[in-house]
Design a protein around this motif. Structure first.
Motif, PDB file in Angstrom:
ATOM      1  N   VAL A  14       4.481   6.095  16.881  1.00 42.56           N
ATOM      2  CA  VAL A  14       4.281   5.973  15.439  1.00 42.56           C
ATOM      3  C   VAL A  14       2.974   5.228  15.186  1.00 42.56           C
ATOM      4  O   VAL A  14       2.681   4.226  15.838  1.00 42.56           O
ATOM      5  CB  VAL A  14       5.455   5.210  14.795  1.00 42.56           C
ATOM      6  CG1 VAL A  14       5.230   5.020  13.322  1.00 42.56           C
ATOM      7  CG2 VAL A  14       6.749   5.948  15.048  1.00 42.56           C
ATOM      8  N   TYR A  15       2.179   5.715  14.258  1.00 41.19           N
ATOM      9  CA  TYR A  15       0.923   5.072  13.886  1.00 41.19           C
ATOM     10  C   TYR A  15       0.921   4.808  12.389  1.00 41.19           C
ATOM     11  O   TYR A  15       1.452   5.593  11.612  1.00 41.19           O
ATOM     12  CB  TYR A  15      -0.276   5.947  14.236  1.00 41.19           C
ATOM     13  CG  TYR A  15      -0.485   6.088  15.725  1.00 41.19           C
ATOM     14  CD1 TYR A  15      -1.106   5.081  16.443  1.00 41.19           C
ATOM     15  CD2 TYR A  15      -0.061   7.217  16.409  1.00 41.19           C
ATOM     16  CE1 TYR A  15      -1.313   5.196  17.807  1.00 41.19           C
ATOM     17  CE2 TYR A  15      -0.251   7.338  17.771  1.00 41.19           C
ATOM     18  CZ  TYR A  15      -0.883   6.323  18.464  1.00 41.19           C
ATOM     19  OH  TYR A  15      -1.072   6.441  19.810  1.00 41.19           O
ATOM     20  N   THR A  16       0.325   3.674  11.995  1.00 40.59           N
ATOM     21  CA  THR A  16       0.163   3.351  10.582  1.00 40.59           C
ATOM     22  C   THR A  16      -1.321   3.104  10.322  1.00 40.59           C
ATOM     23  O   THR A  16      -2.076   2.794  11.236  1.00 40.59           O
ATOM     24  CB  THR A  16       0.950   2.086  10.202  1.00 40.59           C
ATOM     25  OG1 THR A  16       0.516   1.007  11.025  1.00 40.59           O
ATOM     26  CG2 THR A  16       2.438   2.289  10.381  1.00 40.59           C
ATOM     27  N   SER A  17      -1.729   3.238   9.076  1.00 40.67           N
ATOM     28  CA  SER A  17      -3.134   3.008   8.750  1.00 40.67           C
ATOM     29  C   SER A  17      -3.369   1.511   8.532  1.00 40.67           C
ATOM     30  O   SER A  17      -2.537   0.813   7.949  1.00 40.67           O
ATOM     31  CB  SER A  17      -3.534   3.787   7.500  1.00 40.67           C
ATOM     32  OG  SER A  17      -2.756   3.386   6.410  1.00 40.67           O
ATOM     33  N   CYS A  18      -4.491   1.039   9.004  1.00 44.19           N
ATOM     34  CA  CYS A  18      -4.865  -0.374   8.872  1.00 44.19           C
ATOM     35  C   CYS A  18      -5.162  -0.663   7.400  1.00 44.19           C
ATOM     36  O   CYS A  18      -5.824   0.109   6.724  1.00 44.19           O
ATOM     37  CB  CYS A  18      -6.087  -0.661   9.737  1.00 44.19           C
ATOM     38  SG  CYS A  18      -6.714  -2.333   9.582  1.00 44.19           S
ATOM     39  N   THR A  19      -4.691  -1.813   6.911  1.00 49.00           N
ATOM     40  CA  THR A  19      -4.918  -2.170   5.508  1.00 49.00           C
ATOM     41  C   THR A  19      -6.364  -2.584   5.261  1.00 49.00           C
ATOM     42  O   THR A  19      -6.849  -2.489   4.143  1.00 49.00           O
ATOM     43  CB  THR A  19      -3.998  -3.328   5.091  1.00 49.00           C
ATOM     44  OG1 THR A  19      -4.196  -4.419   5.978  1.00 49.00           O
ATOM     45  CG2 THR A  19      -2.548  -2.898   5.148  1.00 49.00           C
ATOM     46  N   ASN A  20      -7.073  -3.012   6.315  1.00 48.21           N
ATOM     47  CA  ASN A  20      -8.449  -3.477   6.160  1.00 48.21           C
ATOM     48  C   ASN A  20      -9.458  -2.328   6.264  1.00 48.21           C
ATOM     49  O   ASN A  20     -10.296  -2.152   5.398  1.00 48.21           O
ATOM     50  CB  ASN A  20      -8.750  -4.550   7.205  1.00 48.21           C
ATOM     51  CG  ASN A  20     -10.064  -5.237   6.956  1.00 48.21           C
ATOM     52  OD1 ASN A  20     -10.434  -5.459   5.810  1.00 48.21           O
ATOM     53  ND2 ASN A  20     -10.763  -5.577   8.010  1.00 48.21           N
TER      54      ASN A  20
ATOM     55  N   ALA B 195      -9.920  -1.321  15.832  1.00 44.44           N
ATOM     56  CA  ALA B 195     -11.200  -0.984  15.215  1.00 44.44           C
ATOM     57  C   ALA B 195     -11.847  -2.200  14.550  1.00 44.44           C
ATOM     58  O   ALA B 195     -13.047  -2.434  14.696  1.00 44.44           O
ATOM     59  CB  ALA B 195     -11.011   0.130  14.196  1.00 44.44           C
ATOM     60  N   CYS B 196     -11.053  -2.986  13.799  1.00 46.46           N
ATOM     61  CA  CYS B 196     -11.646  -4.114  13.065  1.00 46.46           C
ATOM     62  C   CYS B 196     -11.146  -5.477  13.540  1.00 46.46           C
ATOM     63  O   CYS B 196     -11.712  -6.506  13.182  1.00 46.46           O
ATOM     64  CB  CYS B 196     -11.391  -3.958  11.571  1.00 46.46           C
ATOM     65  SG  CYS B 196      -9.650  -3.986  11.113  1.00 46.46           S
ATOM     66  N   GLY B 197     -10.058  -5.536  14.320  1.00 47.11           N
ATOM     67  CA  GLY B 197      -9.570  -6.797  14.872  1.00 47.11           C
ATOM     68  C   GLY B 197      -8.763  -7.640  13.920  1.00 47.11           C
ATOM     69  O   GLY B 197      -8.653  -8.845  14.106  1.00 47.11           O
ATOM     70  N   THR B 198      -8.163  -7.030  12.889  1.00 50.62           N
ATOM     71  CA  THR B 198      -7.358  -7.801  11.942  1.00 50.62           C
ATOM     72  C   THR B 198      -5.874  -7.531  12.143  1.00 50.62           C
ATOM     73  O   THR B 198      -5.473  -6.487  12.648  1.00 50.62           O
ATOM     74  CB  THR B 198      -7.718  -7.464  10.489  1.00 50.62           C
ATOM     75  OG1 THR B 198      -7.499  -6.066  10.276  1.00 50.62           O
ATOM     76  CG2 THR B 198      -9.154  -7.802  10.184  1.00 50.62           C
TER      77      THR B 198
ATOM     78  N   SER C 155      -8.186   2.731   9.658  1.00 47.39           N
ATOM     79  CA  SER C 155      -8.014   3.492  10.892  1.00 47.39           C
ATOM     80  C   SER C 155      -6.558   3.431  11.349  1.00 47.39           C
ATOM     81  O   SER C 155      -5.808   2.530  10.977  1.00 47.39           O
ATOM     82  CB  SER C 155      -8.930   2.945  11.986  1.00 47.39           C
ATOM     83  OG  SER C 155      -8.521   1.646  12.338  1.00 47.39           O
ATOM     84  N   LEU C 156      -6.151   4.386  12.189  1.00 52.33           N
ATOM     85  CA  LEU C 156      -4.779   4.434  12.670  1.00 52.33           C
ATOM     86  C   LEU C 156      -4.573   3.445  13.806  1.00 52.33           C
ATOM     87  O   LEU C 156      -5.412   3.338  14.707  1.00 52.33           O
ATOM     88  CB  LEU C 156      -4.436   5.843  13.146  1.00 52.33           C
ATOM     89  CG  LEU C 156      -4.372   6.916  12.079  1.00 52.33           C
ATOM     90  CD1 LEU C 156      -4.097   8.267  12.710  1.00 52.33           C
ATOM     91  CD2 LEU C 156      -3.315   6.602  11.049  1.00 52.33           C
TER      92      LEU C 156
END
Length: 62
Positions: free
Chosen positions: A26-32, A45-48, A35-36
């Motif tokens: 399962v993948y979710t999109s990053c809120t920041n 991708a962003c480290g958050t 990206s998946l």
């Protein structure tokens, strides 16, 4: 060594194996960054994580 007394029926074996099927991750999109990424883990991708900067991510050179 233990040996079964009776043969196990097909339905009994298949009931036991019903939970062995593979499931897709399962993948979710990053809120920041959007990206998946996997849920409950740091975005690669962003480290958050949950809106907090956890890792310093280096940008890729082109």
């Amino acid at each position: 060594m233990a040996v079964p007394k009776r043969r196990q029926s097909k339905s009994r074996s298949r009931k036991r194996r019903s939970h062995d099927a593979l499931t897709a991750p399962v993948y979710t999109s990053c809120t920041n960054c959007g990206s998946l990424s996997r849920p409950h883990s740091v975005c690669s991708a962003c480290g958050t994580y949950k809106g907090v900067q956890i890792l310093k991510v280096k940008e890729k050179k082109k």
